[in-house]
Design a protein around this motif. Sequence first.
Motif, PDB file in Angstrom:
ATOM      1  N   SER A 106      18.106 -16.025  13.041  1.00 37.43           N
ATOM      2  CA  SER A 106      19.168 -15.774  14.014  1.00 37.43           C
ATOM      3  C   SER A 106      20.114 -16.957  14.171  1.00 37.43           C
ATOM      4  O   SER A 106      21.020 -16.899  15.004  1.00 37.43           O
ATOM      5  CB  SER A 106      18.559 -15.426  15.384  1.00 37.43           C
ATOM      6  OG  SER A 106      17.835 -16.534  15.903  1.00 37.43           O
ATOM      7  N   HIS A 107      19.891 -18.013  13.397  1.00 30.22           N
ATOM      8  CA  HIS A 107      20.708 -19.213  13.562  1.00 30.22           C
ATOM      9  C   HIS A 107      21.773 -19.283  12.479  1.00 30.22           C
ATOM     10  O   HIS A 107      21.516 -19.035  11.298  1.00 30.22           O
ATOM     11  CB  HIS A 107      19.833 -20.463  13.481  1.00 30.22           C
ATOM     12  CG  HIS A 107      20.506 -21.707  13.967  1.00 30.22           C
ATOM     13  ND1 HIS A 107      21.393 -22.429  13.198  1.00 30.22           N
ATOM     14  CD2 HIS A 107      20.451 -22.340  15.168  1.00 30.22           C
ATOM     15  CE1 HIS A 107      21.827 -23.459  13.884  1.00 30.22           C
ATOM     16  NE2 HIS A 107      21.276 -23.438  15.083  1.00 30.22           N
ATOM     17  N   ALA A 108      22.980 -19.625  12.902  1.00 36.55           N
ATOM     18  CA  ALA A 108      24.099 -19.841  11.983  1.00 36.55           C
ATOM     19  C   ALA A 108      24.820 -21.108  12.401  1.00 36.55           C
ATOM     20  O   ALA A 108      24.999 -21.366  13.594  1.00 36.55           O
ATOM     21  CB  ALA A 108      25.057 -18.659  12.009  1.00 36.55           C
ATOM     22  N   LEU A 109      25.227 -21.882  11.411  1.00 38.17           N
ATOM     23  CA  LEU A 109      25.800 -23.200  11.698  1.00 38.17           C
ATOM     24  C   LEU A 109      27.010 -23.439  10.807  1.00 38.17           C
ATOM     25  O   LEU A 109      26.900 -23.366   9.566  1.00 38.17           O
ATOM     26  CB  LEU A 109      24.748 -24.283  11.458  1.00 38.17           C
ATOM     27  CG  LEU A 109      25.184 -25.733  11.654  1.00 38.17           C
ATOM     28  CD1 LEU A 109      25.593 -25.974  13.092  1.00 38.17           C
ATOM     29  CD2 LEU A 109      24.040 -26.672  11.281  1.00 38.17           C
ATOM     30  N   ALA A 140      31.920 -23.506   5.213  1.00 37.30           N
ATOM     31  CA  ALA A 140      31.026 -22.375   4.993  1.00 37.30           C
ATOM     32  C   ALA A 140      30.158 -22.208   6.230  1.00 37.30           C
ATOM     33  O   ALA A 140      30.276 -22.970   7.202  1.00 37.30           O
ATOM     34  CB  ALA A 140      30.170 -22.588   3.744  1.00 37.30           C
ATOM     35  N   ILE A 141      29.293 -21.211   6.190  1.00 39.53           N
ATOM     36  CA  ILE A 141      28.332 -20.971   7.257  1.00 39.53           C
ATOM     37  C   ILE A 141      26.932 -21.088   6.659  1.00 39.53           C
ATOM     38  O   ILE A 141      26.611 -20.419   5.666  1.00 39.53           O
ATOM     39  CB  ILE A 141      28.511 -19.582   7.898  1.00 39.53           C
ATOM     40  CG1 ILE A 141      29.876 -19.472   8.560  1.00 39.53           C
ATOM     41  CG2 ILE A 141      27.407 -19.315   8.916  1.00 39.53           C
ATOM     42  CD1 ILE A 141      30.041 -20.349   9.777  1.00 39.53           C
ATOM     43  N   ALA A 142      26.084 -21.943   7.238  1.00 39.16           N
ATOM     44  CA  ALA A 142      24.686 -22.073   6.801  1.00 39.16           C
ATOM     45  C   ALA A 142      23.831 -21.166   7.672  1.00 39.16           C
ATOM     46  O   ALA A 142      23.739 -21.356   8.889  1.00 39.16           O
ATOM     47  CB  ALA A 142      24.216 -23.521   6.913  1.00 39.16           C
ATOM     48  N   MET A 143      23.213 -20.189   7.034  1.00 44.56           N
ATOM     49  CA  MET A 143      22.399 -19.208   7.745  1.00 44.56           C
ATOM     50  C   MET A 143      20.922 -19.473   7.490  1.00 44.56           C
ATOM     51  O   MET A 143      20.522 -19.854   6.390  1.00 44.56           O
ATOM     52  CB  MET A 143      22.743 -17.791   7.268  1.00 44.56           C
ATOM     53  CG  MET A 143      24.179 -17.388   7.500  1.00 44.56           C
ATOM     54  SD  MET A 143      24.525 -16.983   9.223  1.00 44.56           S
ATOM     55  CE  MET A 143      23.424 -15.605   9.480  1.00 44.56           C
ATOM     56  N   GLY A 190      31.957 -29.293  12.824  1.00 44.75           N
ATOM     57  CA  GLY A 190      32.502 -29.474  14.166  1.00 44.75           C
ATOM     58  C   GLY A 190      33.116 -28.220  14.739  1.00 44.75           C
ATOM     59  O   GLY A 190      33.445 -28.173  15.933  1.00 44.75           O
ATOM     60  N   LEU A 191      33.272 -27.166  13.934  1.00 43.54           N
ATOM     61  CA  LEU A 191      33.808 -25.903  14.430  1.00 43.54           C
ATOM     62  C   LEU A 191      32.716 -25.162  15.199  1.00 43.54           C
ATOM     63  O   LEU A 191      31.538 -25.282  14.913  1.00 43.54           O
ATOM     64  CB  LEU A 191      34.301 -25.048  13.263  1.00 43.54           C
ATOM     65  CG  LEU A 191      35.395 -25.679  12.394  1.00 43.54           C
ATOM     66  CD1 LEU A 191      35.781 -24.748  11.260  1.00 43.54           C
ATOM     67  CD2 LEU A 191      36.623 -25.999  13.237  1.00 43.54           C
ATOM     68  N   GLY A 192      33.132 -24.383  16.167  1.00 45.78           N
ATOM     69  CA  GLY A 192      32.176 -23.651  16.973  1.00 45.78           C
ATOM     70  C   GLY A 192      31.855 -24.352  18.271  1.00 45.78           C
ATOM     71  O   GLY A 192      31.348 -23.726  19.202  1.00 45.78           O
ATOM     72  N   GLY A 193      32.094 -25.653  18.366  1.00 43.52           N
ATOM     73  CA  GLY A 193      31.954 -26.351  19.627  1.00 43.52           C
ATOM     74  C   GLY A 193      30.554 -26.773  20.002  1.00 43.52           C
ATOM     75  O   GLY A 193      30.350 -27.312  21.080  1.00 43.52           O
ATOM     76  N   ASN A 225      34.002 -29.147  23.037  1.00 43.95           N
ATOM     77  CA  ASN A 225      34.182 -27.830  23.633  1.00 43.95           C
ATOM     78  C   ASN A 225      34.768 -27.914  25.041  1.00 43.95           C
ATOM     79  O   ASN A 225      34.490 -27.081  25.883  1.00 43.95           O
ATOM     80  CB  ASN A 225      32.850 -27.084  23.682  1.00 43.95           C
ATOM     81  CG  ASN A 225      31.772 -27.871  24.375  1.00 43.95           C
ATOM     82  OD1 ASN A 225      31.977 -29.020  24.705  1.00 43.95           O
ATOM     83  ND2 ASN A 225      30.632 -27.224  24.606  1.00 43.95           N
ATOM     84  N   ASP A 226      35.571 -28.966  25.301  1.00 40.36           N
ATOM     85  CA  ASP A 226      36.175 -29.070  26.618  1.00 40.36           C
ATOM     86  C   ASP A 226      37.096 -27.890  26.893  1.00 40.36           C
ATOM     87  O   ASP A 226      37.255 -27.451  28.027  1.00 40.36           O
ATOM     88  CB  ASP A 226      36.973 -30.380  26.747  1.00 40.36           C
ATOM     89  CG  ASP A 226      36.036 -31.576  26.869  1.00 40.36           C
ATOM     90  OD1 ASP A 226      34.845 -31.366  27.163  1.00 40.36           O
ATOM     91  OD2 ASP A 226      36.503 -32.712  26.656  1.00 40.36           O
ATOM     92  N   SER A 227      37.734 -27.369  25.812  1.00 43.92           N
ATOM     93  CA  SER A 227      38.670 -26.276  25.984  1.00 43.92           C
ATOM     94  C   SER A 227      38.000 -24.925  25.935  1.00 43.92           C
ATOM     95  O   SER A 227      38.641 -23.906  26.132  1.00 43.92           O
ATOM     96  CB  SER A 227      39.749 -26.344  24.895  1.00 43.92           C
ATOM     97  OG  SER A 227      39.150 -26.237  23.611  1.00 43.92           O
ATOM     98  N   LEU A 228      36.704 -24.888  25.663  1.00 42.64           N
ATOM     99  CA  LEU A 228      36.004 -23.626  25.574  1.00 42.64           C
ATOM    100  C   LEU A 228      35.608 -23.164  26.965  1.00 42.64           C
ATOM    101  O   LEU A 228      35.409 -23.972  27.869  1.00 42.64           O
ATOM    102  CB  LEU A 228      34.756 -23.776  24.695  1.00 42.64           C
ATOM    103  CG  LEU A 228      35.022 -24.122  23.240  1.00 42.64           C
ATOM    104  CD1 LEU A 228      33.679 -24.251  22.515  1.00 42.64           C
ATOM    105  CD2 LEU A 228      35.877 -23.077  22.557  1.00 42.64           C
ATOM    106  N   PRO A 229      35.450 -21.855  27.167  1.00 45.82           N
ATOM    107  CA  PRO A 229      35.048 -21.369  28.495  1.00 45.82           C
ATOM    108  C   PRO A 229      33.647 -21.797  28.836  1.00 45.82           C
ATOM    109  O   PRO A 229      32.790 -21.910  27.967  1.00 45.82           O
ATOM    110  CB  PRO A 229      35.147 -19.833  28.340  1.00 45.82           C
ATOM    111  CG  PRO A 229      35.030 -19.579  26.868  1.00 45.82           C
ATOM    112  CD  PRO A 229      35.674 -20.759  26.214  1.00 45.82           C
TER     113      PRO A 229
END
Length: 278
Positions: free
Chosen positions: A159-162, A173-176, A205-208, A257-261
């Motif tokens: 269930s983890h994606a990074l 890319a995405i490491a699953m 660094g994407l995803g916060g 992620n300061d700008s993230l909700p």
Amino acid sequence: MVSLALMIIDHREHHLESVRAAVSTLTYPLQYIASLPLSAGDAISEIFSSRTRLQDENRNLKRENLLLQVHQQKMNALEAENMRLRNLLESSFKIGDRVLIAELMAVDMDPYRQQVLINKGSNSGVFKGQPVLDANGVMGQVVHVNRFTSSVLIVTDTSHALPVQINRNGLRAIAMGTGRINKLTLPNLPNNADIREGDLLVTSGLGGRFPPGYPVAKVTSIVREPGLPFANVQARPSAHLERAREVLLVWMLKPLNDSLPDESENPDQTAPAGKVSQ
């Protein structure tokens, strides 16, 4: 009277020395035979006492040897733990963020979940989604926080994606997770993507959730089949997931992620723990 006379003559004049020596020689076998039972008894007693003493000493030495071996094992364990802590501290200096060392308390035995329990919780400032590392790379992220303990989802959980990027060229890319402790997969990479075996994958660094630049895995295999749009890319995690005992909890000095909700304010707009988007 004769005996007294001989004793006086021998005592004053010493004329019977040779006679006494000859008589002593003749009577020695009788003296030896007469003293033989006592000597034999003393010898046997000495043998048994020596054997008992040696057995006692042998038992004591075995006991001391066992204690020393146990102490040596403890010293080896302490030395290994000291080396791991030194590696963690060196890693924390390289990271440059605020960190906290935690210890593993338990491993989830469910074969379909890869989680561990650590001995730090909200009382130590741990928060949900916090990055967790060991001395070699990214280990996972916190998914449940109690007062004194926290649950960490390992990067290899299904269930983890990074979000990651290739350190050599910046390709994202995405490491699953695959459910196997030593394998990650990178889906949806085109066959012509510039990726090679041995490439280092680091956090993008994407995803916060994770700050950029932390090592995640190394590419171990690339299978490009003609006619298929995507390559089959496998990678091995950099963290020692199967034998780590101490981990690092990371606070970013400048949160990404300061700008993230805020999850606590609007939970319906946030992704579930372990799921991140690129």
